[in-house]
Write a protein that holds these residues in place. Structure first.
Motif, PDB file in Angstrom:
ATOM      1  N   SER A 174       0.831  -1.204   0.000  1.00 22.26           N
ATOM      2  CA  SER A 174       0.000   0.000   0.000  1.00 22.26           C
ATOM      3  C   SER A 174       0.868   1.257   0.000  1.00 22.26           C
ATOM      4  CB  SER A 174      -0.929   0.002   1.211  1.00 22.26           C
ATOM      5  OG  SER A 174      -0.170  -0.080   2.399  1.00 22.26           O
ATOM      6  N   LYS A 175       2.096   1.112   0.552  1.00 21.74           N
ATOM      7  CA  LYS A 175       2.987   2.274   0.631  1.00 21.74           C
ATOM      8  C   LYS A 175       4.428   1.756   0.599  1.00 21.74           C
ATOM      9  CE  LYS A 175       4.387   6.401   2.135  1.00 21.74           C
ATOM     10  NZ  LYS A 175       4.083   7.670   1.503  1.00 21.74           N
ATOM     11  N   ILE A 176       5.271   2.422  -0.156  1.00 25.93           N
ATOM     12  CA  ILE A 176       6.657   1.970  -0.267  1.00 25.93           C
ATOM     13  C   ILE A 176       7.605   3.136  -0.012  1.00 25.93           C
ATOM     14  CG2 ILE A 176       8.371   0.842  -1.760  1.00 25.93           C
ATOM     15  CD1 ILE A 176       5.603   0.196  -3.471  1.00 25.93           C
ATOM     16  N   TYR A 177       8.428   2.997   1.008  1.00 24.65           N
ATOM     17  CA  TYR A 177       9.490   3.976   1.244  1.00 24.65           C
ATOM     18  C   TYR A 177      10.757   3.455   0.577  1.00 24.65           C
ATOM     19  CZ  TYR A 177       6.551   5.795   5.045  1.00 24.65           C
ATOM     20  OH  TYR A 177       5.522   6.322   5.787  1.00 24.65           O
ATOM     21  N   LEU A 178      11.440   4.329  -0.144  1.00 20.01           N
ATOM     22  CA  LEU A 178      12.721   3.958  -0.726  1.00 20.01           C
ATOM     23  C   LEU A 178      13.809   4.757  -0.015  1.00 20.01           C
ATOM     24  CD1 LEU A 178      14.502   2.570  -2.858  1.00 20.01           C
ATOM     25  CD2 LEU A 178      13.895   4.386  -4.465  1.00 20.01           C
ATOM     26  N   LEU A 179      14.660   4.056   0.730  1.00 21.40           N
ATOM     27  CA  LEU A 179      15.726   4.736   1.467  1.00 21.40           C
ATOM     28  C   LEU A 179      16.967   4.848   0.591  1.00 21.40           C
ATOM     29  CD1 LEU A 179      13.786   3.935   3.812  1.00 21.40           C
ATOM     30  CD2 LEU A 179      15.824   3.784   5.256  1.00 21.40           C
ATOM     31  N   ASN A 180      17.324   6.091   0.261  1.00 25.64           N
ATOM     32  CA  ASN A 180      18.412   6.366  -0.666  1.00 25.64           C
ATOM     33  C   ASN A 180      19.533   7.104   0.072  1.00 25.64           C
ATOM     34  OD1 ASN A 180      19.971   6.923  -2.881  1.00 25.64           O
ATOM     35  ND2 ASN A 180      18.496   8.271  -3.898  1.00 25.64           N
ATOM     36  N   ARG A 181      20.739   6.654  -0.063  1.00 24.98           N
ATOM     37  CA  ARG A 181      21.881   7.324   0.580  1.00 24.98           C
ATOM     38  C   ARG A 181      22.226   8.636  -0.120  1.00 24.98           C
ATOM     39  NH1 ARG A 181      24.814   4.045   3.983  1.00 24.98           N
ATOM     40  NH2 ARG A 181      26.591   5.434   3.860  1.00 24.98           N
ATOM     41  N   TYR A 182      21.811   8.749  -1.373  1.00 25.95           N
ATOM     42  CA  TYR A 182      22.230   9.895  -2.186  1.00 25.95           C
ATOM     43  C   TYR A 182      21.075  10.882  -2.354  1.00 25.95           C
ATOM     44  CZ  TYR A 182      25.802   6.447  -2.972  1.00 25.95           C
ATOM     45  OH  TYR A 182      26.771   5.517  -2.768  1.00 25.95           O
ATOM     46  N   ASN A 183      21.374  12.015  -3.010  1.00 25.78           N
ATOM     47  CA  ASN A 183      20.305  13.010  -3.146  1.00 25.78           C
ATOM     48  C   ASN A 183      19.512  12.851  -4.446  1.00 25.78           C
ATOM     49  OD1 ASN A 183      22.141  13.929  -4.937  1.00 25.78           O
ATOM     50  ND2 ASN A 183      22.487  15.926  -3.962  1.00 25.78           N
ATOM     51  N   GLU A 184      19.910  11.886  -5.271  1.00 29.57           N
ATOM     52  CA  GLU A 184      19.101  11.585  -6.453  1.00 29.57           C
ATOM     53  C   GLU A 184      19.194  10.090  -6.757  1.00 29.57           C
ATOM     54  OE1 GLU A 184      22.592  12.674  -9.678  1.00 29.57           O
ATOM     55  OE2 GLU A 184      20.884  14.031  -9.412  1.00 29.57           O
ATOM     56  N   LEU A 185      18.290   9.606  -7.613  1.00 25.88           N
ATOM     57  CA  LEU A 185      18.326   8.186  -7.962  1.00 25.88           C
ATOM     58  C   LEU A 185      19.473   7.927  -8.937  1.00 25.88           C
ATOM     59  CD1 LEU A 185      14.576   7.212  -8.460  1.00 25.88           C
ATOM     60  CD2 LEU A 185      16.052   6.740  -6.500  1.00 25.88           C
ATOM     61  N   ARG A 186      20.309   6.961  -8.579  1.00 25.46           N
ATOM     62  CA  ARG A 186      21.396   6.585  -9.483  1.00 25.46           C
ATOM     63  C   ARG A 186      20.962   5.365 -10.288  1.00 25.46           C
ATOM     64  NH1 ARG A 186      27.087   7.369  -6.454  1.00 25.46           N
ATOM     65  NH2 ARG A 186      26.813   9.569  -5.965  1.00 25.46           N
ATOM     66  N   GLY A 187      21.854   4.858 -11.130  1.00 29.99           N
ATOM     67  CA  GLY A 187      21.544   3.646 -11.877  1.00 29.99           C
ATOM     68  C   GLY A 187      21.238   3.940 -13.329  1.00 29.99           C
ATOM     69  N   ASP A 188      21.072   2.853 -14.099  1.00 32.12           N
ATOM     70  CA  ASP A 188      20.999   2.956 -15.560  1.00 32.12           C
ATOM     71  C   ASP A 188      19.603   3.137 -16.126  1.00 32.12           C
ATOM     72  OD1 ASP A 188      23.719   2.618 -15.772  1.00 32.12           O
ATOM     73  OD2 ASP A 188      23.572   0.425 -15.805  1.00 32.12           O
ATOM     74  N   ASP A 189      18.585   2.670 -15.401  1.00 29.19           N
ATOM     75  CA  ASP A 189      17.263   2.559 -16.013  1.00 29.19           C
ATOM     76  C   ASP A 189      16.455   3.844 -15.818  1.00 29.19           C
ATOM     77  OD1 ASP A 189      14.855   1.766 -17.062  1.00 29.19           O
ATOM     78  OD2 ASP A 189      14.914  -0.230 -16.158  1.00 29.19           O
ATOM     79  N   LYS A 190      16.674   4.803 -16.722  1.00 27.16           N
ATOM     80  CA  LYS A 190      16.014   6.114 -16.604  1.00 27.16           C
ATOM     81  C   LYS A 190      14.494   5.995 -16.739  1.00 27.16           C
ATOM     82  CE  LYS A 190      20.008   8.080 -16.251  1.00 27.16           C
ATOM     83  NZ  LYS A 190      20.481   8.167 -14.880  1.00 27.16           N
ATOM     84  N   ASN A 191      14.029   5.069 -17.587  1.00 26.41           N
ATOM     85  CA  ASN A 191      12.581   4.864 -17.750  1.00 26.41           C
ATOM     86  C   ASN A 191      11.936   4.501 -16.427  1.00 26.41           C
ATOM     87  OD1 ASN A 191      12.382   5.293 -20.476  1.00 26.41           O
ATOM     88  ND2 ASN A 191      12.767   3.138 -21.002  1.00 26.41           N
ATOM     89  N   LEU A 192      12.576   3.552 -15.744  1.00 22.92           N
ATOM     90  CA  LEU A 192      12.055   3.081 -14.466  1.00 22.92           C
ATOM     91  C   LEU A 192      12.043   4.219 -13.444  1.00 22.92           C
ATOM     92  CD1 LEU A 192      11.095   0.837 -12.605  1.00 22.92           C
ATOM     93  CD2 LEU A 192      13.454   0.134 -12.274  1.00 22.92           C
ATOM     94  N   GLN A 193      13.109   5.018 -13.435  1.00 23.16           N
ATOM     95  CA  GLN A 193      13.186   6.128 -12.470  1.00 23.16           C
ATOM     96  C   GLN A 193      12.041   7.114 -12.680  1.00 23.16           C
ATOM     97  OE1 GLN A 193      17.221   7.521 -12.966  1.00 23.16           O
ATOM     98  NE2 GLN A 193      18.004   5.508 -12.417  1.00 23.16           N
ATOM     99  N   GLU A 194      11.716   7.386 -13.938  1.00 24.11           N
ATOM    100  CA  GLU A 194      10.595   8.285 -14.243  1.00 24.11           C
ATOM    101  C   GLU A 194       9.285   7.691 -13.742  1.00 24.11           C
ATOM    102  OE1 GLU A 194      10.644  11.436 -15.196  1.00 24.11           O
ATOM    103  OE2 GLU A 194      12.813  11.136 -14.967  1.00 24.11           O
ATOM    104  N   LYS A 195       9.112   6.376 -13.978  1.00 22.13           N
ATOM    105  CA  LYS A 195       7.873   5.709 -13.549  1.00 22.13           C
ATOM    106  C   LYS A 195       7.724   5.783 -12.029  1.00 22.13           C
ATOM    107  CE  LYS A 195       8.285   1.672 -15.905  1.00 22.13           C
ATOM    108  NZ  LYS A 195       7.975   0.331 -16.392  1.00 22.13           N
ATOM    109  N   LEU A 196       8.832   5.578 -11.339  1.00 22.20           N
ATOM    110  CA  LEU A 196       8.773   5.574  -9.870  1.00 22.20           C
ATOM    111  C   LEU A 196       8.432   6.959  -9.330  1.00 22.20           C
ATOM    112  CD1 LEU A 196      11.774   3.275  -8.840  1.00 22.20           C
ATOM    113  CD2 LEU A 196       9.365   2.684  -9.077  1.00 22.20           C
ATOM    114  N   LYS A 197       8.961   7.995  -9.987  1.00 26.16           N
ATOM    115  CA  LYS A 197       8.695   9.363  -9.529  1.00 26.16           C
ATOM    116  C   LYS A 197       7.213   9.693  -9.627  1.00 26.16           C
ATOM    117  CE  LYS A 197      13.244  11.251 -10.376  1.00 26.16           C
ATOM    118  NZ  LYS A 197      14.091  11.732 -11.470  1.00 26.16           N
ATOM    119  N   LYS A 198       6.538   9.096 -10.615  1.00 31.42           N
ATOM    120  CA  LYS A 198       5.108   9.398 -10.828  1.00 31.42           C
ATOM    121  C   LYS A 198       4.193   8.521  -9.971  1.00 31.42           C
ATOM    122  CE  LYS A 198       5.775  10.902 -15.550  1.00 31.42           C
ATOM    123  NZ  LYS A 198       6.119  10.183 -16.782  1.00 31.42           N
TER     124      LYS A 198
END
Lengths: 87, 316
Positions: B176-200
């Motif tokens: 129902s709710k997902i927290y993503l704990l990130n050490r950095y100030n932005e999402l790293r990694g290769d999959d830009k499509n996925l990052q956009e989907k997650l932001k929305k």
């Protein structure tokens, strides 16, 4: 002879999810050994999921219930021991 | 039991090496804890040639079926490949005088003229307080296995690299709710499509520049505490599940002291030949110091190592 019949009559439940690779491996292994089991998909049956968590005291799949003996994960050795299979 | 070549590992590098070795008619043994390795837990693999969109378990099955065609007594040709699954190699020693090696597993000792190490990497485990008490009781390392058990629950994903992002995406189907704990100030990694989907995705809340401090619960996980790197502020949030994706370490501890490794613990190999610091021992794939860790690259490295082992055995 008697022990063979007992193996055949063992009640085996496998609690699994469709996406879990270790569940697939476990079920393929049992099929290969000709063992019949009742496959319970806990992703679509929340009552069964609760039953599994209650029985095993944890929330990971696969869980095998072999005549009331609970095995967590694909523990081949333990499963073979309970089913008296050669591995 | 004597062999010309022992391949240690069960991932794409090891399976590919075994196929090449079998086709070169080398007397070979493959020893693996489980066929598939890290690939097994891959959710959807989109970048392996010829089979787009397969789940890791299905790609593993294809690889294993292919491999077993070359097994001794498969009836599909004269090959001398044996496969032992469910066995873990604990140690390698030089056999006295003969120039051969002793490979010691948790079951037996084998003698061989050459070795390929393709053990890949093992997931890095959490170390914060609460980890031991709650492993399997809310803490999980296998999202493809356990995500469906967290239907309508609140979960956190620790680690926001490619695997962490992929895990969040899998969980959007259930939690129902997902927290993503990130050490950095932005999402790293290769999959830009996925990052956009997650932001929305409204269910997903990314907590940036934070680290996990401890895990709380009674029978099962009930909450976690994290700290913000900048403000040093600590905050407790209620969660029922914690999915861990904080990277991996090379599975090379059993050759410590025998082979040269880099500071990360990766086995140093010659990038042309997969030769290690000990003649007769080769290494391939994610356990080595090659830069990119990919299924297709490991498969290629496995093939390369087997051809090098073939040349070594021929000229020995």
């Amino acid at each position: 002879m008697y022990s063979d019949i007992r193996v055949a009559l063992k009640m085996i439940k496998i609690y699994s999810t469709p996406t879990c690779p270790y569940c697939h491996t476990l079920k393929a292994f049992l099929k290969e050994k000709g063992i019949e089991f009742n496959d319970i998909d806990v992703s679509s049956d929340s009552k069964a999921a609760e039953e599994m968590i209650e029985k095993s005291g944890q929330m990971g799949v696969p869980v095998s219930d072999i005549d009331g003996e609970i095995v967590i994960g694909f523990d081949k050795e333990k499963i073979c021991q309970l089913l008296k299979l050669e591995c | 039991m004597n062999y010309e070549l022992i391949i240690i590992g069960g991932g794409p590098g090891a399976m590919s090496a075994a196929i090449y070795a079998a086709r070169k008619k080398i007397k070979t043994l493959l020893v693996a804890k489980i066929l598939g390795g890290q690939m097994m837990e891959g959710y959807q693999i989109e970048n392996y040639l010829g089979v787009p969109g397969l789940m890791g378990a299905d790609l593993t099955k294809k690889f294993a079926e292919h491999l077993k065609k070359f097994e001794k007594n498969s009836g599909q040709g004269i090959f001398d490949l044996e496969i032992k699954e469910g066995e873990e190699v604990k140690n390698i020693k030089m056999a006295p005088d003969s120039g051969e090696f002793e490979v010691c597993s948790d079951r037996r000792i084998y003698i061989t003229k050459s070795i390929i190490i393709a053990t890949g990497r093992a997931e890095r485990k959490l170390e914060v307080p609460g980890t031991k008490e709650f492993e399997g009781k809310g803490i999980t390392y296998c999202a493809t296995c356990d995500a469906p058990l967290f239907r309508d629950k609140i979960v956190a994903v620790i680690g926001a690299g490619d695997s962490g992002q992929d895990t969040v995406w899998q969980l959007t189907k259930y939690a129902s709710k997902i927290y993503l704990l990130n050490r950095y100030n932005e999402l790293r990694g290769d999959d830009k499509n996925l990052q956009e989907k997650l932001k929305k995705e409204p269910k997903v809340q990314t907590l940036s520049e934070v680290e996990l401090i401890k895990i709380l619960g009674d029978k099962f996980v009930t909450a976690l505490v994290y700290r913000n790197f900048r403000s040093k502020e600590e905050k407790q949030i209620e969660v029922n599940g914690i999915f861990v994706e904080i990277g991996s370490t090379p599975a090379s501890s059993f050759v410590k002291g025998l082979l040269r490794c880099n500071e990360k613990g990766e086995i140093i190999v010659d990038h042309n030949s997969c030769v290690t610091s000990v003649p007769g021992i080769f290494a391939a794939g994610d356990v080595t110091d090659i830069l990119e860790k990919q299924i297709i690259i490991s498969a290629g490295e496995g093939a390369k190592s087997a051809l090098s082992a073939y040349n070594y055995l021929k000229n020995r």
